[in-house]
Design an enzyme around this catalytic site. Sequence first.
Site, mmCIF file in Angstrom:
data_model
loop_
_atom_site.group_PDB
_atom_site.id
_atom_site.type_symbol
_atom_site.label_atom_id
_atom_site.label_comp_id
_atom_site.label_asym_id
_atom_site.label_seq_id
_atom_site.Cartn_x
_atom_site.Cartn_y
_atom_site.Cartn_z
ATOM 1 N N HIS A 228 -2.263 2.961 -6.323
ATOM 2 C CA HIS A 228 -2.871 1.755 -5.753
ATOM 3 C C HIS A 228 -3.084 0.682 -6.813
ATOM 4 O O HIS A 228 -3.100 -0.517 -6.504
ATOM 5 C CB HIS A 228 -4.198 2.098 -5.079
ATOM 6 C CG HIS A 228 -4.571 1.143 -3.989
ATOM 7 N ND1 HIS A 228 -3.797 0.951 -2.862
ATOM 8 C CD2 HIS A 228 -5.627 0.302 -3.861
ATOM 9 C CE1 HIS A 228 -4.375 0.055 -2.078
ATOM 10 N NE2 HIS A 228 -5.479 -0.358 -2.661
ATOM 11 N N HIS B 55 -4.141 -9.430 3.537
ATOM 12 C CA HIS B 55 -5.595 -9.462 3.665
ATOM 13 C C HIS B 55 -6.008 -10.441 4.758
ATOM 14 O O HIS B 55 -5.479 -11.543 4.847
ATOM 15 C CB HIS B 55 -6.242 -9.905 2.348
ATOM 16 C CG HIS B 55 -6.209 -8.858 1.296
ATOM 17 N ND1 HIS B 55 -6.331 -9.127 -0.053
ATOM 18 C CD2 HIS B 55 -6.069 -7.510 1.381
ATOM 19 C CE1 HIS B 55 -6.261 -8.005 -0.741
ATOM 20 N NE2 HIS B 55 -6.103 -7.021 0.102
ATOM 21 N N ARG C 110 -0.473 -2.002 -6.859
ATOM 22 C CA ARG C 110 -0.676 -3.102 -5.903
ATOM 23 C C ARG C 110 -1.650 -4.135 -6.470
ATOM 24 O O ARG C 110 -1.443 -5.336 -6.353
ATOM 25 C CB ARG C 110 -1.183 -2.527 -4.583
ATOM 26 C CG ARG C 110 -1.536 -3.556 -3.513
ATOM 27 C CD ARG C 110 -1.789 -2.813 -2.203
ATOM 28 N NE ARG C 110 -2.709 -3.504 -1.318
ATOM 29 C CZ ARG C 110 -2.341 -4.387 -0.397
ATOM 30 N NH1 ARG C 110 -1.068 -4.717 -0.266
ATOM 31 N NH2 ARG C 110 -3.240 -4.935 0.405
ATOM 32 N N ARG D 283 0.865 -1.175 0.000
ATOM 33 C CA ARG D 283 0.000 0.000 0.000
ATOM 34 C C ARG D 283 0.906 1.230 0.000
ATOM 35 O O ARG D 283 2.034 1.181 0.471
ATOM 36 C CB ARG D 283 -0.890 0.021 1.237
ATOM 37 C CG ARG D 283 -1.833 -1.175 1.364
ATOM 38 C CD ARG D 283 -2.626 -1.093 2.665
ATOM 39 N NE ARG D 283 -3.577 -2.187 2.784
ATOM 40 C CZ ARG D 283 -3.335 -3.348 3.406
ATOM 41 N NH1 ARG D 283 -2.136 -3.544 3.979
ATOM 42 N NH2 ARG D 283 -4.253 -4.286 3.469
ATOM 43 N N TYR E 42 -9.960 -8.534 -5.094
ATOM 44 C CA TYR E 42 -8.810 -7.692 -5.397
ATOM 45 C C TYR E 42 -8.141 -8.092 -6.697
ATOM 46 O O TYR E 42 -7.664 -7.262 -7.456
ATOM 47 C CB TYR E 42 -7.817 -7.851 -4.244
ATOM 48 C CG TYR E 42 -6.983 -6.627 -3.944
ATOM 49 C CD1 TYR E 42 -7.360 -5.751 -2.948
ATOM 50 C CD2 TYR E 42 -5.824 -6.369 -4.630
ATOM 51 C CE1 TYR E 42 -6.598 -4.651 -2.642
ATOM 52 C CE2 TYR E 42 -5.047 -5.267 -4.337
ATOM 53 C CZ TYR E 42 -5.443 -4.413 -3.339
ATOM 54 O OH TYR E 42 -4.691 -3.318 -3.054
#
Length: 311
Positions: free
Chosen positions: A257, A283, A260, A165, A292
């Site tokens: 982002h 996570h 990622r 992140r 994701y």
Amino acid sequence: MGEILVPADDALLGLRQEWLQALAGERRLSAKTTEAYERDTRQFLAFLCRHIARPVRLSDIDSLRPADVRAYLAFRRREGAGARTLGRDLAGIRSFLRWLEKRGLANAAGVRAMRAPKQPKSLPKPLSAEEALAVSAEQGQLAEEPWIAARNAAVFCLLYGCGLRISEALGLTPDDFSGNPTSLRITGKGNKTRLVPLLPAALEAVRHYGALCPYHLAGEKPLFRGLRGKALQPAIIQREMQALRGALGLSDKATPHALRHSFATHLLAAGGDLRTIQELLGHASLSTTQVYTGVDTGRLLEIYDKAHPRA
């Protein structure tokens, strides 16, 4: 705005028109938003008119129950409206009722307490492998100072190469890179710590930045610095990415982002295990990783069949 088409009495129509003008004037909402609220409340009043078999009055709005609004949303759902549309419908109704309530003309408590329909999770949009590599390898002809170009490249390389992140990358210190580390200990959301492999290319990018940076980098102080030597802020990296989008011809989906997202998606596409990717991303739930990486149910079942001992 075509008020004669709204099935309500003159008093309610006048108040609604005054509310719409306040949206555009006092609150400075965009023309599209104001038009959407006009349409949403018109459709709601049309439903109520059919519901009570006469034009709607202010007293009907004052005595409105949550059940009446739920009936309207159910009606709209049968017409094919999705969760986002229903959420906007409810927002328009709430806004009108709150405006009336502030003037002592209606009670909006019941409708205000209603929950908006659950919104579908929007899948992230990863960059292609070529786009992600172009960003993470970019040494930044856009930056005026070579050390700033090297800094940006190092941050982007960590986002894509380690799946960090942006807050995690900017929270790193020189101590995290002492010696020749092959992994980074990252503390993410909920103070959950994970180990992330550190690619040689990412380490080299950090070393290159460190050699050019004009500020003393040591100990547990922030590794990445802004122009005046203070800790680098996420907004600066977001702005640098925006400039890169134009320079490299990337779409609006190219955000820090998104790098990622790209890390996770490209690992999975290359045969990576979903559970391992979950751990690398930090996570708590496997379902979060599934969303994701944009894994569909069929792909998830395929992974399950191959990996689960009970499959």
